[in-house]
Structures are given as structure tokens and as C-alpha cells.
Design an enzyme around this catalytic site. Structure first.
Site, PDB file in Angstrom:
ATOM      1  N   GLU A   9       0.833  -1.216   0.000  1.00 48.60           N
ATOM      2  CA  GLU A   9       0.000   0.000   0.000  1.00 48.60           C
ATOM      3  C   GLU A   9       0.865   1.264   0.000  1.00 48.60           C
ATOM      4  OE1 GLU A   9      -3.267  -0.232   2.835  1.00 48.60           O
ATOM      5  OE2 GLU A   9      -4.114  -1.936   1.748  1.00 48.60           O
TER       6      GLU A   9
ATOM      7  N   GLU B 162      -4.874  -8.855  -0.335  1.00 44.24           N
ATOM      8  CA  GLU B 162      -5.649  -8.578   0.882  1.00 44.24           C
ATOM      9  C   GLU B 162      -7.102  -8.477   0.473  1.00 44.24           C
ATOM     10  OE1 GLU B 162      -4.442  -5.461   3.551  1.00 44.24           O
ATOM     11  OE2 GLU B 162      -2.317  -5.830   3.134  1.00 44.24           O
TER      12      GLU B 162
HETATM   13  O1  AHR Z   1      -5.170  -6.062   6.855  1.00 52.64           O
HETATM   14  C1  AHR Z   1      -5.133  -4.910   7.607  1.00 52.64           C
HETATM   15  C2  AHR Z   1      -4.492  -3.736   6.890  1.00 52.64           C
HETATM   16  O2  AHR Z   1      -5.292  -3.388   5.784  1.00 52.64           O
HETATM   17  C3  AHR Z   1      -3.148  -3.970   6.267  1.00 52.64           C
HETATM   18  O3  AHR Z   1      -2.112  -3.827   7.178  1.00 52.64           O
HETATM   19  C4  AHR Z   1      -3.075  -2.945   5.194  1.00 52.64           C
HETATM   20  O4  AHR Z   1      -2.265  -3.324   4.128  1.00 52.64           O
HETATM   21  C5  AHR Z   1      -4.527  -2.743   4.789  1.00 52.64           C
HETATM   22  O5  AHR Z   1      -4.879  -1.430   4.707  1.00 52.64           O
END
Ligand code: AHR
Length: 495
Positions: free
Chosen positions: A174, A300
Site C-alpha cells: 500500500e 488482501e
Molecule cells: O489487513 C489490515 C491492513 O489493511 C493492512 O495492514 C493494510 O495493508 C490494509 O490497509
């Protein structure tokens, strides 16, 4: 009772459903690593040199293909050399994003050992936001290089003379947000620098670039890939193997006190992730070259409810709604099997849409865990065309009450896996399964419960568990099965 007909075409060979679609993500966040995986010398919890064995047993059974670590946002705050060498000498740090103390007891050696114990491939995400190119490059050297160097000697002294050959490496996380608030062109320049040195150290590593989230999908991937492409032309070799997007859903919903309309709204939200996949996959295809294909990863994803906040380490409960959501998501990923190489649901233990919840020495498997278990047969299978005739799902545009996905076992074996989801909250369904050729056996298991909000807890771990659900054969050779509302089932079909 809804009447549904599912016609499978086993003779038509489709794309491979990569097993990596069923991968996981575990971050130093809340109670995921400590004490979800690592309990150190706490004798009250059975462990193997610090790694808790109940969790190992449960995860090993799922045959998870890859595990992403150490973050997440934590990745760009992590300096891997803090986590090697004698544990008592490792520095304590502040976990910036999740506002907790980091003991560094669980480092690279512990992660690799955990992966070995559960039979999964490691996927390491390097620090770009606050690290250096040399730090990421030397991590690759430490993990993967055989010849003797200062790095590999340290690895041997720390107990691992042989390299681990870690295949998957993320280049930051991110970067548009917690990873450094960068612009996509800025990240592309930096990415090129990191990728250049990481792949020079071990040309076999496969690199995963940080793609967009639902918030910036309109521009991030396009600008990043465009900019990176100029570097690729300049330098001649492929620097990127995968583009990874993130997509969470259910941000305004509650984990257990959701209304029926909330439930349907979560299912409707799947359209957003479909749009995201389509957009990102089209760009991956557009920027692929014959010597450098780029495939899509969703590293994710999952539900993220209002209960999951930094203060509680993003802890939330997990009910039958999560099971239906996970199963429908996997059906969606099967649809894009040509494009999607891997997905990593967030996160394995005690965080967001977890597989396992722990409480001291106790643990439970969530309904989502059971979906991963039910869908095991799909891994690496060839996707088969399915004709579905089913009534619509109320309150959700363009979706049937029942969803189906079928795969044929790798190697053209006469073994199919068919998964079915009845997403309707009140109507059961009778599903007629037609495999064309006469199926000799249709054996299944189903996840169902009396209330959609049912869930497991470490004190009541068996409230929602799969049960046997075999189909019965009809005189015309088709098979019939009954699916109660909000249920997920999977069948082994022998043809
Ligand atoms: O999964 C939780 C968080 O969500 C992670 O650390 C991040 O990459 C995302 O914003």
C-alpha cells in the site's frame, strides 16, 4: 422451495484454477502473530519451540498454498535484521501502524519454520516505505543464496545452512497509503530500483508490485504500469510478475448484529470487487509482454466490519454470512481464473476475516475456515462450464439465489469438484445436478446452521461445522440435493 438446475460440462477443458487462490495473509497486527502463532515459552499452550501446535494442526489440514507476511502496513515499518539471531538479543520496537510493542521474537527463521510446519510456501513482503534497497536485496540474499557470503553465513549461524528459496516477494505494501503516501509514478521508479537489485540477487524470485485498492482503482494501476513499462523497455528484462490489489468489503456492517438487508448488501458489494478485478486484469493483460506476463493477485481481501478497529487489533467475529461471502468470492475468482494467480484472505488468526480465533490455550475454527476446507478439491483443477437455472436472489441485482462452480481434478482425472452456495436467507433450494455422462458417485459436505448469525467461539467451537450431504440419484441419471438457506456445500463427483 426454489428449484435449481445445474448442468456441468466435464468434457470442456477450461483454465486452471490456481491453488494459490486459496492463500492467506498474516501480519504483525493485534493477536495474529502473538499469540495466534507464537506463544514463546508459555508452557500453558502446547507449542514447538514457541509455535502453537493447535493452530499448526488446524492450518496444516487446509493445505494453504502460500502465506503472506509480515504485513500489511507493518511490512513498511519492519526491519528484518531485527528478527534474526538470538531471541533474547533482538530489539523491541514500536509497531507504528498498529500501535503495539514488537518483540521481534517471530522473525524470518520462525516464519519459515511455521510455513514448513503447516506445509505452505512463504510470501515475504519487503519494506519499501521506510527501508532501503540494500535491506530488501540482502533479505533475498539471506533467504535464497547458497554461496557463502556474510549474509548466508549469518543464516547458517542462525541455524539454517541451506537456503529457503523463497519464491514470492512483495515490493512494499500500500505505497499509496501507509507504505509511504507515494504517487504511482514515484512508486514505479522506486519499484524498478528495488526489483532490479532483488532479481539480480536471485533471478528466480517472482516480484509482486503494490496495486490499487477500491479507493484509487481509477488511476493507480494505470499510471504505475505505464511508468514501469518505460523502465522495462529501457532495461530490457521483466521486472514485475504480479500486480496485487486490495479490496475489503462490509466496512459499514456489524460482524454479528447485521440485518437481513445488510446481509444482502454485502453480497451486492461483490460487484465492486468484480469491477476492480476486471479493471486491473485488463491492465495486466495490456502491459504483459511475451517474455513478461503480469498476472493479478488480490493479496488482501475479505470482510472488515465496524467492530474491527486498531484498538482491538482488528478483531471481529465470523458468522455464516462470512462463510457465504467467502464461498461466493471464490466462485468469482474461479470466473477470472485466466487472470488471477493468487489471493490472500486477511488475516489468518484473530484479525478481520480470520480462519481461527484463539483465547488463551483455546481456539476455534470459524465458518470461513470450513469454506476453505470444503473447497480444497478446486485447487489446481480445470474450471468447467456450468449452466445454471435458478430464481433470482432477492434485494441483489443480477444474482441467482444459488451459485455453482465446478472444476475437474488436475491431469484430466475423472474426478470433479462442484461447490454450491444457497445465498437466499429464507428459501431452501432443491438442486438437480446434471453431469451429462452418468456420474457414479456424488458425495458431499455442507456448512449450514439454524441462524445466519451463528458462529463459533473458543468456548463453543463446534456450533457451525460441516456435515455429510450426499446427493441422491434420480431415475434419469441426474442427482438431487437439498440446500437450506445460507448454506455452502461441496461435492466430489466421480464420472
Ligand atoms: O489487513 C489490515 C491492513 O489493511 C493492512 O495492514 C493494510 O495493508 C490494509 O490497509
Amino acid at each position: 422451495m426454489n428449484q435449481v438446475r445445474v448442468r456441468i460440462h466435464p468434457e470442456v477443458r477450461g483454465p486452471k484454477v490456481e491453488r494459490y487462490i486459496y492463500s492467506q495473509f498474516a501480519e504483525h497486527l493485534g493477536r495474529c502473530i502473538y499469540p495466534g502463532i507464537w506463544v514463546g515459552d508459555r508452557k500453558s499452550i502446547p507449542n514447538d519451540d514457541g509455535i502453537r501446535l493447535d493452530v499448526v494442526d488446524a492450518l496444516k489440514a487446509l493445505e494453504i498454498p502460500a502465506l503472506r507476511w509480515p504485513g500489511g502496513c507493518f511490512a513498511d515499518n519492519y526491519h528484518w535484521m531485527d528478527g534474526i539471531g538470538p531471541r533474547e538479543k533482538r530489539p523491541k520496537r514500536h509497531n507504528l501502524w498498529w500501535n503495539q510493542s514488537e518483540s521481534n521474537e517471530f522473525g524470518t527463521h520462525e516464519f519459515i519454520r511455521f510455513c514448513d510446519m503447516i506445509g505452505t510456501e512463504p510470501y515475504i513482503c519487503a519494506n519499501v516505505g521506510s527501508g532501503t534497497v540494500e535491506e530488501a536485496r540482502s533479505w533475498v540474499e539471506y533467504c535464497n543464496v547458497l554461496v557463502e557470503t556474510n549474509m548466508t553465513q549469518q543464516r547458517a549461524e542462525n541455524g539454517s545452512p541451506q537456503p529457503w528459496n523463497v519464491r514470492f516477494w512483495g515490493v512494499g505494501n500500500e505505497l499509496w497509503g501507509c507504505g509511504g503516501r507515494m504517487r504511482p509514478d514515484q512508486y514505479a521508479d522506486l519499484y524498478c530500483q528495488y526489483a532490479n537489485f532483488m532479481r539480480k540477487t536471485d533471478p528466480s524470485v517472482e516480484l509482486i508490485a503494490c496495486g490499487s485498492s477500491s479507493r484509487n482503482m481509477e488511476y493507480w494501476d494505470q499510471i504505475f504500469l505505464e511508468r514501469l513499462f518505460t523502465h522495462r523497455l529501457d532495461h530490457g528484462g521483466p521486472l514485475i510478475q504480479y500486480l496485487a490489489i486490495h479490496h475489503y468489503l462490509g466496512r459499514e456492517l456489524s460482524d454479528l448484529t447485521y440485518s437481513d438487508s445488510d446481509y444482502y448488501s454485502l453480497i451486492q458489494e461483490l460487484d465492486k470487487i468484480r469491477q476492480h478485478i476486471e479493471k486491473a486484469a485488463a491492465l495486466c493483460r495490456a502491459y504483459s509482454t511475451p517474455d513478461g506476463p503480469i498476472r493479478l493477485i488480490i493479496d488482501e481481501w475479505g470482510t472488515w466490519y465496524v467492530e474491527a478497529v486498531t484498538e482491538n487489533g482488528l478483531y471481529q467475529q465470523n458468522s455464516m454470512m462470512d462463510a457465504v461471502f467467502a464461498a461466493l468470492s471464490f466462485h468469482l475468482y474461479h470466473e477470472y481464473a485466466e487472470d488471477i494467480f493468487m489471493t490472500n484472505m486477511a488475516q489468518t488468526i484473530n484479525v478481520l476475516q480470520a480462519l481461527i480465533l484463539t483465547e488463551g490455550p483455546k481456539m476455534c475454527k470459524t465458518p470461513t475456515y470450513h469454506v476453505f476446507d470444503l473447497f480444497k478439491g478446486h485447487k489446481d483443477g480445470e474450471r468447467l462450464p456450468v449452466d445454471l437455472v435458478a430464481p433470482s436472489l432477492p434485494h441483489v441485482d443480477g444474482r441467482s439465489a444459488v451459485s455453482a462452480s465446478a472444476t475437474r481434478a488436475a491431469g484430466g482425472k475423472n474426478q470433479l469438484t462442484l461447490s454450491l452456495v444457497n445465498a437466499h436467507l429464507t428459501s431452501p433450494a432443491t438442486v438437480v445436478i446434471d453431469v451429462g455422462a452418468s456420474a457414479s458417485r456424488v458425495e458431499g459436505r455442507i456448512l449450514k446452521s439454524d441462524n445466519v448469525r451463528d458462529h463459533n467461539t473458543p468456548d463453543q467451537p463446534e456450533r457451525v461445522v460441516p456435515s455429510v450431504c450426499d446427493a441422491s440419484q434420480n431415475p434419469d441419471g441426474t442427482w438431487s440435493v437439498e440446500l437450506p438457506p445460507y448454506s455452502v456445500a461441496s461435492f466430489d463427483v466421480s464420472i
